[in-house]
Design a protein around this motif. Structure first.
Motif, short mmCIF file in Angstrom:
data_model
loop_
_atom_site.label_atom_id
_atom_site.label_comp_id
_atom_site.label_asym_id
_atom_site.label_seq_id
_atom_site.Cartn_x
_atom_site.Cartn_y
_atom_site.Cartn_z
N UNK A 25 0.87 -1.18 0.00
CA UNK A 25 0.00 0.00 0.00
C UNK A 25 0.90 1.22 0.00
N UNK A 26 0.84 2.00 -1.07
CA UNK A 26 1.75 3.14 -1.21
C UNK A 26 1.03 4.31 -1.88
N UNK A 27 1.52 5.52 -1.58
CA UNK A 27 1.09 6.68 -2.34
C UNK A 27 1.68 6.60 -3.74
N UNK A 28 0.99 7.19 -4.69
CA UNK A 28 1.46 7.16 -6.07
C UNK A 28 2.42 8.33 -6.29
N UNK A 29 3.68 8.13 -5.92
CA UNK A 29 4.69 9.14 -6.19
C UNK A 29 6.02 8.46 -6.50
N UNK A 30 6.99 9.24 -6.90
CA UNK A 30 8.24 8.70 -7.43
C UNK A 30 9.12 8.05 -6.39
N UNK A 31 8.86 8.29 -5.09
CA UNK A 31 9.74 7.78 -4.05
C UNK A 31 9.26 6.47 -3.42
N UNK A 32 8.08 5.99 -3.78
CA UNK A 32 7.53 4.79 -3.14
C UNK A 32 8.03 3.50 -3.77
N UNK A 33 8.72 3.58 -4.90
CA UNK A 33 9.35 2.39 -5.49
C UNK A 33 8.39 1.33 -5.98
N UNK A 34 7.19 1.73 -6.45
CA UNK A 34 6.21 0.74 -6.89
C UNK A 34 6.70 0.00 -8.14
N UNK A 35 7.29 0.73 -9.07
CA UNK A 35 7.78 0.08 -10.29
C UNK A 35 8.91 -0.90 -9.98
N UNK A 36 9.77 -0.56 -9.00
CA UNK A 36 10.83 -1.48 -8.59
C UNK A 36 10.25 -2.74 -7.95
N UNK A 37 9.17 -2.56 -7.20
CA UNK A 37 8.49 -3.71 -6.58
C UNK A 37 7.90 -4.63 -7.65
N UNK A 38 7.30 -4.04 -8.67
CA UNK A 38 6.74 -4.85 -9.76
C UNK A 38 7.85 -5.60 -10.49
N UNK A 39 8.98 -4.92 -10.72
CA UNK A 39 10.11 -5.57 -11.39
C UNK A 39 10.63 -6.74 -10.56
N UNK A 40 10.64 -6.57 -9.23
CA UNK A 40 11.08 -7.66 -8.35
C UNK A 40 10.12 -8.84 -8.43
N UNK A 41 8.82 -8.55 -8.55
CA UNK A 41 7.84 -9.63 -8.70
C UNK A 41 8.07 -10.39 -10.01
N UNK A 42 8.36 -9.65 -11.08
CA UNK A 42 8.66 -10.31 -12.35
C UNK A 42 9.91 -11.15 -12.27
N UNK A 43 10.95 -10.65 -11.57
CA UNK A 43 12.18 -11.40 -11.43
C UNK A 43 11.95 -12.67 -10.59
N UNK A 44 11.09 -12.58 -9.57
CA UNK A 44 10.77 -13.76 -8.75
C UNK A 44 10.16 -14.87 -9.61
N UNK A 45 9.21 -14.51 -10.45
CA UNK A 45 8.56 -15.52 -11.29
C UNK A 45 9.51 -16.03 -12.38
#
Length: 667
Positions: A330-350
């Motif tokens: 659960x994060x605010x939609x801004x550049x410092x919350x790292x949401x895109x990095x989290x999604x990339x980590x999910x892709x790397x996990x799979x």
């Protein structure tokens, strides 16, 4: 009638003819609030009072388009509202700040009266231009990126270059906040607690008006390292303004350390640990530094967990994700919350563990952005594209690896997602405190109503797993969490894998450790601790006299003892005439000669005055300087009876008065 500001000035006079001023009659403030009794014996204080000053009031409101009337209510999720639970029972809390809705100019007086009488709130109304310069300009597009370690080089980097007009707008807004505080403040009784980077120059304005006011400040964002902070052109003005507080609070030791380092490097002020707390000696008084992470409102969250609506939502979500391991963010939609990095980590996990495809889901809830601009649009586009790419690559019918919820959810809906998730991922690249991990842990503890809906027995072990960025404020408080560098996508993916396969017993131990800390260090504990320390920091206010020094934001209140008296020429002359043995020490650079002078040779007038002083047998006169002995000996050779202390006393030429003929010697 003498006003309070005049009384503060008269209190600094070094004679005792104004003690009767303590019985000044009561005054009426601008909104008509009586702060004194009918006999003029001071304020009628049946309760203790705390004035909370923040950028926004803890009020939600909207206008009924049918009746054209305004409806307002307290926002129970607002931190500044929740902290009142930590104050003593007889405390009256007032709030000063802006409303979250725009109010037309013709309605502002009516709304202000409603806020004042019904909610004990004093709203600050800014024009569109003032708000653009203060909030959307200097605060959000300059201070906020810089405090999060993004140098504001250009708009394309998420910030703006320093603009003097924005800085001036920031000052004007802080002055308007100070005016509203003045409407309700009784300086000798009330405590004022200022919140966050939006109001960093407010302490100077208030201290200039009310010398002895109890004044605290808490920064809810990171404080950058000195190498980042020193890029601000107005760096000293902001620091000196904060140092007009009695107590300054930070979430972590790192944030406080950076602030202290800036004070040392930019102002030459060092700190000391004094009886268990950190103190800065500044202008005769000690500025206390408080390190205290904020907590959550346990009662409110537990109440949400006990609602049937939460239980129903959690049961539906459990059925929806049956047979899958759910991770939540659960994060605010801004550049410092790292949401895109989290999604990339999910892709790397799979990618690294294809056996997990179909059995692991990452639910990402995006809160509405707190700011506007191109950077928010770019973050929204980037995260949506990455989520779609991963879902297209690894998804299948009935299964999406990433469930991206980009619509506002209520607190009950978020609690339901927390309750059914095995792991929580907080991946911000830089953040203040971030309480998502705290809320997740409490929701995983459950409640009788929630346990019944999810089929959990009361005796079952509670378990949770946290993956937190090492760059957020809550990280040091959660010793059982799995800390990651959010920029290292592989490390975050590995942490997700560990969380999925960790044994339940270990998850239980980690959860129990976190829950015990979170439940005992809630928002009430935070507010109570800060309030008590502010009271302690101000206990010697009335034991000192204060003198105003400097102008504008360089203002500071110099504190001296009650017995301190201003040095006058008459006092010096009387003491000089009544003594038979005098030692006169004279500094050279900066005292006898301006530091800016190019020619450091003493003038003839100076030599004449020194010879006059030395000719009196009752006087021993010394020049004290950091300069070498050769130039000093040359310059003051006409003064035969003058003592010289060169290189700060390493070489001393002294006068032996015990001999009939004076002997000069170098030691």
């Amino acid at each position: 009638m003498i006003t309070q500001s005049c009384k503060d000035s008269l209190d600094m006079i070094s004679v005792n003819d104004f003690r009767g001023l303590e019985r000044i009659p009561a005054v009426m403030n601008e909104l008509g609030y009586e702060v004194g009794d009918e006999h003029g014996q001071g304020p009628v204080v049946s309760k203790q009072r705390r004035i909370i000053v923040a950028n926004q009031l803890p009020i939600r409101g909207y206008r009924n388009e049918g009746t054209k009337g305004w409806f307002f209510e307290f926002d129970k999720d607002s931190l500044v509202l929740q902290l009142k639970d930590g104050f003593p029972a007889n405390t009256e809390v007032w709030y000063v700040g802006m409303l979250k809705v725009d109010v037309e100019k013709e309605d502002q007086e009516e709304v202000a009266q409603l806020m004042f009488h019904k909610f004990r709130c004093v709203p600050v109304f800014l024009t569109v231009d003032q708000k653009n310069k203060y909030y959307h300009g200097f605060c959000k597009h300059y201070l906020w990126p810089l405090f999060h370690y993004m140098l504001p080089l250009s708009p394309s980097h998420g910030g703006v270059r320093f603009d003097k007009s924005l800085w001036e707008g920031y000052i004007v807004a802080n002055q308007l906040f100070a005016n509203k505080v003045a409407e309700i403040l009784w300086p000798d009784k009330d405590s004022v607690w200022v919140h966050d980077y939006h109001l960093m120059v407010l302490p100077s304005i208030l201290r200039n008006r009310y010398t002895r006011v109890k004044l605290g400040f808490f920064l809810h964002s990171p404080f950058p390292s000195s190498e980042i902070y020193r890029t601000i052109p107005v760096r000293e003005q902001i620091l000196r303004s904060l140092l007009n507080c009695d107590l300054i609070g930070f979430h972590t030791f790192d944030y406080a350390r950076h602030f202290l380092s800036c004070c040392s490097r930019l102002l030459g002020i060092d700190y000391q640990c004094k009886r268990g707390y950190i103190g800065l000696d500044y202008c005769g008084k000690t500025i206390n530094i408080k390190i205290l992470p904020v907590g959550i409102h346990m009662g409110q969250l537990e109440s949400d967990l006990n609602m049937e609506q939460t239980a129903t939502l959690a049961k539906q979500l459990k059925e929806r994700f049956e047979g899958k391991v759910v991770m939540v963010g659960v994060d605010d939609l801004d550049m410092f919350k790292g949401i895109s990095l989290k999604f990339s980590a999910m892709g790397r996990l799979l990618e690294m563990h294809p056996e997990l495809i179909g059995s692991v889901v990452l639910v990402q809830i995006a809160n509405p952005a707190r700011s506007r601009g191109k950077d928010v649009q770019e973050v929204r586009f980037e995260t949506s594209v990455i989520a779609q790419q991963i879902n297209n690559k690894y998804g299948k019918e009935g299964y999406e690896p990433i469930v991206f919820i980009n619509d506002p959810l209520s607190a009950l809906e978020k609690a339901a997602y927390y309750a059914i998730s095995e792991c929580c991922v907080v991946n911000a690249v830089r953040d203040g405190m971030n309480l998502v991990s705290y809320k997740y842990t409490v929701c995983r503890q459950g409640s009788p109503v929630l346990d019944k809906a999810l089929g959990i027995n009361e005796s079952d072990q509670r378990k949770s797993f946290l993956i937190v960025s090492e760059f957020i404020g809550c990280s040091p408080s959660l010793s059982g969490a799995y800390r990651v560098n959010p920029w290292d996508v592989n490390a975050v993916a590995d942490a997700m894998y560990v969380g999925i396969h960790m044994k339940d017993e270990e998850k239980h131990l980690r959860h129990e450790k976190h829950y015990n800390y979170i439940s005992s260090h809630d928002v009430a504990f935070w507010a109570r601790s800060f309030d008590q320390d502010l009271d302690r920091a101000c206990k010697e206010h009335h034991l000192k006299r204060y003198y105003n020094v400097g102008f504008g934001l360089n203002f500071r209140a110099a504190a001296v003892g009650k017995n301190f008296r201003m040095l006058t020429v008459e006092t010096i002359v009387a003491a000089y005439n009544n003594t038979n043995s005098r030692l006169i020490l004279l500094d050279y650079d900066g005292t006898m000669k301006p530091k800016s002078a190019v020619d450091k040779t003493p003038r003839n007038e100076v030599i004449s005055i020194l010879n006059c002083l030395c000719s009196d047998p009752k006087n021993i006169v010394f020049i004290v300087s950091g300069r070498g002995r050769d130039p000093l000996s040359k310059w003051f050779s006409p003064c035969e009876k003058l003592g010289i202390s060169a290189e700060h006393g390493y070489f001393t030429r002294y006068i032996l008065l015990y001999f009939i003929s004076l002997c000069d010697a170098w030691i």
